[in-house]
Design an enzyme around this catalytic site. Sequence first.
Site, mmCIF file in Angstrom:
data_model
loop_
_atom_site.group_PDB
_atom_site.id
_atom_site.type_symbol
_atom_site.label_atom_id
_atom_site.label_comp_id
_atom_site.label_asym_id
_atom_site.label_seq_id
_atom_site.Cartn_x
_atom_site.Cartn_y
_atom_site.Cartn_z
ATOM 1 N N GLU A 8 20.210 43.179 15.484
ATOM 2 C CA GLU A 8 21.888 43.034 15.463
ATOM 3 C C GLU A 8 21.985 42.428 14.415
ATOM 4 O OE1 GLU A 8 20.552 42.407 18.774
ATOM 5 O OE2 GLU A 8 20.937 44.188 19.724
ATOM 6 N N ASP A 62 33.770 36.157 20.214
ATOM 7 C CA ASP A 62 32.590 35.137 20.023
ATOM 8 C C ASP A 62 33.696 33.544 20.437
ATOM 9 O OD1 ASP A 62 30.633 36.829 18.686
ATOM 10 O OD2 ASP A 62 31.848 38.075 17.736
#
Lengths: 253, 253, 393, 393
Positions: free
Chosen positions: A45, A56
């Site tokens: 990714e 995140d």
Amino acid sequence: MNRIDETFQKKKKLLSIYFSAGHPELEDTFPILCALQDSGVDMVEIGLPFSDPLADGPTIQKSSTRALLNGMTTEKLFDQLQNIRDSIHIPLVLMGYFNPIMQFGIKRFCEKCLSIGIDGLIIPDLPVDIYHQKYKPLFDQYNLYNMFLITPQTPEERIRYIDSLSSGFIYMVSSASVTGVQNTFGNTQEDYFKRIAQMKLNTPQVVGFGISNAETYRAATRFSSGAIIGSAFIQFIEKKGVSAIPDFIKSIR
Amino acid sequence: MNRIDETFQKKKKLLSIYFSAGHPELEDTFPILCALQDSGVDMVEIGLPFSDPLADGPTIQKSSTRALLNGMTTEKLFDQLQNIRDSIHIPLVLMGYFNPIMQFGIKRFCEKCLSIGIDGLIIPDLPVDIYHQKYKPLFDQYNLYNMFLITPQTPEERIRYIDSLSSGFIYMVSSASVTGVQNTFGNTQEDYFKRIAQMKLNTPQVVGFGISNAETYRAATRFSSGAIIGSAFIQFIEKKGVSAIPDFIKSIR
Amino acid sequence: MKYQVDEKGFYGDFGGAYIPEMLYPNVEELRQNYIQISESESFQKEFKSLLSDYVGRPTPLYFAERLSKKYNTKIYLKREDLCHTGAHKVNNTIGQILMAQRLGKNRIIAETGAGQHGVATATVCALMGIECIIYMGTLDIQRQAPNVARMKMLGAKVRAAESGSKTLKDATNEAIRDWINNPVDTHYIIGSVVGPHPYPDMVARFQSVISAETQAQLLKKENRDYPDHIIACVGGGSNAAGLYYHFLENPRVNIIAVEAAGKGIDSGKSAATSALGKEGIIHGSKTLLMQTPDGQITEPYSISAGLDYPGVGPMHAHLFRSQRAEFISIPDKEAMDWGLTLSQMEGIIPAIETAHAFAVLDVRKFSREEVIVFNCSGRGDKDLETYIDHFKL
Amino acid sequence: MKYQVDEKGFYGDFGGAYIPEMLYPNVEELRQNYIQISESESFQKEFKSLLSDYVGRPTPLYFAERLSKKYNTKIYLKREDLCHTGAHKVNNTIGQILMAQRLGKNRIIAETGAGQHGVATATVCALMGIECIIYMGTLDIQRQAPNVARMKMLGAKVRAAESGSKTLKDATNEAIRDWINNPVDTHYIIGSVVGPHPYPDMVARFQSVISAETQAQLLKKENRDYPDHIIACVGGGSNAAGLYYHFLENPRVNIIAVEAAGKGIDSGKSAATSALGKEGIIHGSKTLLMQTPDGQITEPYSISAGLDYPGVGPMHAHLFRSQRAEFISIPDKEAMDWGLTLSQMEGIIPAIETAHAFAVLDVRKFSREEVIVFNCSGRGDKDLETYIDHFKL
Ligand SMILES: Cc1ncc(COP(=O)(O)O)c(C=O)c1O
Ligand SMILES: Cc1ncc(COP(=O)(O)O)c(C=O)c1O
């Protein structure tokens, strides 16, 4: 056939790595991809950095910020990846927030992905419903897989709905949390992994968030098709450098 | 006959001096009184220092504060004055705010004044009405004159009322102001002095507040029976010392 | 009317107008006119309209549920902290500015300690476009910088009182001196129920809107127009006078007045006038005040600048002397703790002055059915520095 | 209802819920319940009672006489500055805390920039005895020390957002991360009409009490229930949404939205989203936002921390796009000058956010008969330091 599907047919317990493009250095994208492929990683990714990555944890926030400071942009990343398929053959997934993609132009973004040979996208803040209503035909047209997340709180009915719209894999968030490093998984997580496995979904599941070492990788892949390591990998290359990547991968499996 | 009345009968254009007892030094009361009498001053107002002298300007505020710091109290002042009449023959007036007098005990205060030979009192915050209703008999009993103030704003009717209750003299405040030094008097003040003179009051008037030098003394006494100097005198002894008092008095007349 | 002022300006033994003759015309003009003016229709209309549209009245009578539960009684807070500028002080300054206008004055002076009254005065002067000079002790100017800035924002001139202890008492002296020097055009807006008659009565009348509203609000909430206990802090006593006003003659209402004990009644650093004061004269009125045996006024101490006054208004001296009110004094520490408690239990950060009142809950027992009204006289924003220092926030 | 949210959570092109799947259960739970809960009788009763007894509503609609005279028009101020805690923000936090309780949540998180929303949230959490965590950028923690202290007094934990530019946007990111990490027990109280659907609509409904009251008050004062112009500053847009709400569909009402131009639209230091922003996604909603050509969100700038947000709520994006509202942007200096003007002409020290709105008086002409309502969204006490610095007070 999409490289992602191919890989899932060929391999069990996939190991996938996430990194923020442009970090530690702007031009590290290509060396990192090569090192990962050479170390036997099954899928990558590539993170498109964003100023406000709200799903995140601190590690990926920092690497994104650093990448932006280094000068990374969507254009720049596409430039770096222009001829990537000359050297890299494993599936490549772009992972990024929706706003930079919108600004690039969604259609143009899909075209670029197709021309480069990107296999799929993970856009954490593009919810399945909106995707379904507005963007699916476009993605399909460009043969781009769009991967969705599920979490321990996702109701069964919604998981089935997501499964029905999924291609590639379902990104199974290990626990209700933002990205980050965990050293072990507890019972609740194992129960959750089992529960999902027992649902016998059409789409293979890959576990992400919190996977950091051989132990968590093993636990995550006991009931799933694979695992994604992000923060731990980023912390590692920050400390040890891109050249040490093989050591990291060896430590996992 | 009260020494005050006697003095007004004998003298024109009285010169009276105010000072704060206990200032500059605690034991200066006696030397100051002697020096004033020797220099030909006609009457003295001895200031009983108060922590919150709200009708006074900066000079007298400061000298009061200093006197209190030096240890001056009502008891102490009476001690200092105990045998004053052995040496001082001019009229002596105590000038002080009402609260310290109340705390000493008003009757006891009057007794003390009588026994020492104090001729009168000026209590700026004891209004004529309250004096009239509550304290006049007591003061009369101890043969203490109580002097009232009038100002340019005092209505004629009230001046007549004050005159009717007055003994000794009326303290004519030169302008609407707190105590302090002025170098000249203007036309409004002269008009005011004239206006009062034309009222032909029973009680002689003495001008106070703002008198600082020969000029203001002369202007003040043109239409009145005398003048009181306070702040200018205090500033003088602060700078030149008690021993220089004759110079100050000579400079006035 | 046993507890109200008499025609001579006295509350029992206390009150009157012990002023120098220089102030006579000013004070007399006010005395002769204040009732007629303030009861006139035009005044009442303007006063009420400003209290409602500008100040934000009526202030709520808030039932403090968590506090009531904890102390097993019924606790209401009269929310003067919600008034424009953050305390009850503005009720009075609105009234007085309208009074000053009708007396033809075009210059306003005031004293301030903590700065709340200064801000409330500067506010109404800005509202009316009238010149405003605020006297404030040099020490207080340093301690209360935000309120000094507020006054300046509002266009007021802040003058430092350099004399004496350089605090509220001295600022008051300076204001009085200014008034003496400007007897014609100037109105002096005193900030509490202190000073010469008619100030204590006039200020109490303007503040009495607090108890008038409380009556109406209690009637709605408790079906009776009076509480069992009314509790307020007392600096000069204006917020207390406002809360007590319409209940003074109702013997079913128990009155509690809370003073600042500072570092303790016997510490030499206190502002508990009822415990430590004696009858005397301060700022033109006969009342209880803290003083030396020689009659010099002593400097009070409290962690709250608004309770840091060496006297109380003559109404309160009378309430104390006649035992109509119970006086309790609360030390700094307990008051500060209550500032925190009220913040954390009710989401209301009170002025430190106000916090003193609540500490009564730890000192007196109340029963489950009793209705208590606290005057929440002001908000604590002005006191944040002190809270921060004290609690190391 | 052309300008209200549609069933899918959109205002025209704007709005929606662009959220990570991790937030889905929370947001969905809210979406499914917010209307039913907030329209229930028990909710309405408690909400109204707290707004009146605790917040101090209705806030006055104050006719600003001096200002009206100067600008030769009829100027009314909706006095949200008189709300408990000093701004309109608390209308929303009261609503949301009641919502959270009914959803069974026992932990509250919120973001704050200037600290006003943080204080309003900490306040309602103290009121209800619920745990409270406030996220605030490290930089803002330094700049807004008094509000940090207020939150701590109220028992909230203040957590520093160290990421990004360390201001409001990052605090919001951190709060969302916390919510992701605590999906079951926690309610996130967003402080403006931003975020994923149903937040913009829910917050606007809670704030709509402002225009509901304005209608009733105008009817009394002007004999008609609408004004000619309504003017409010827009950071995220909650105070504006509250003022506009009941007038959105009334074409006789002209709507003016005021943004912060900062050091000037073209200076690179601005927060004028309507002028500088493009369509995009921020904090879960599609709206106008300031961003680089590459889609990175840029850091806005304004001297007022509350307008210092890179986006506007989706309702406002729609009002701008559809030209229902006129957008005006005002630079720092003009806003600061209006802070002083309002202080000195009306005795009201406004928040710097609020001051921006009034600067419209220098930019647009109004006629003598026109009725203008300004939202006086908050008081300026929190901004004193900035005023002091700017004007060298
Ligand atoms: C909030 C508050 N409460 C009480 C007081 C004390 O004054 P008073 O006793 O006149 O109400 C002050 C004075 O500044 C104050 O600001
Ligand atoms: C007083 C005041 N007005 C306006 C705002 C801007 O927020 P909104 O646009 O949501 O009303 C804030 C934000 O803190 C504020 O404190």
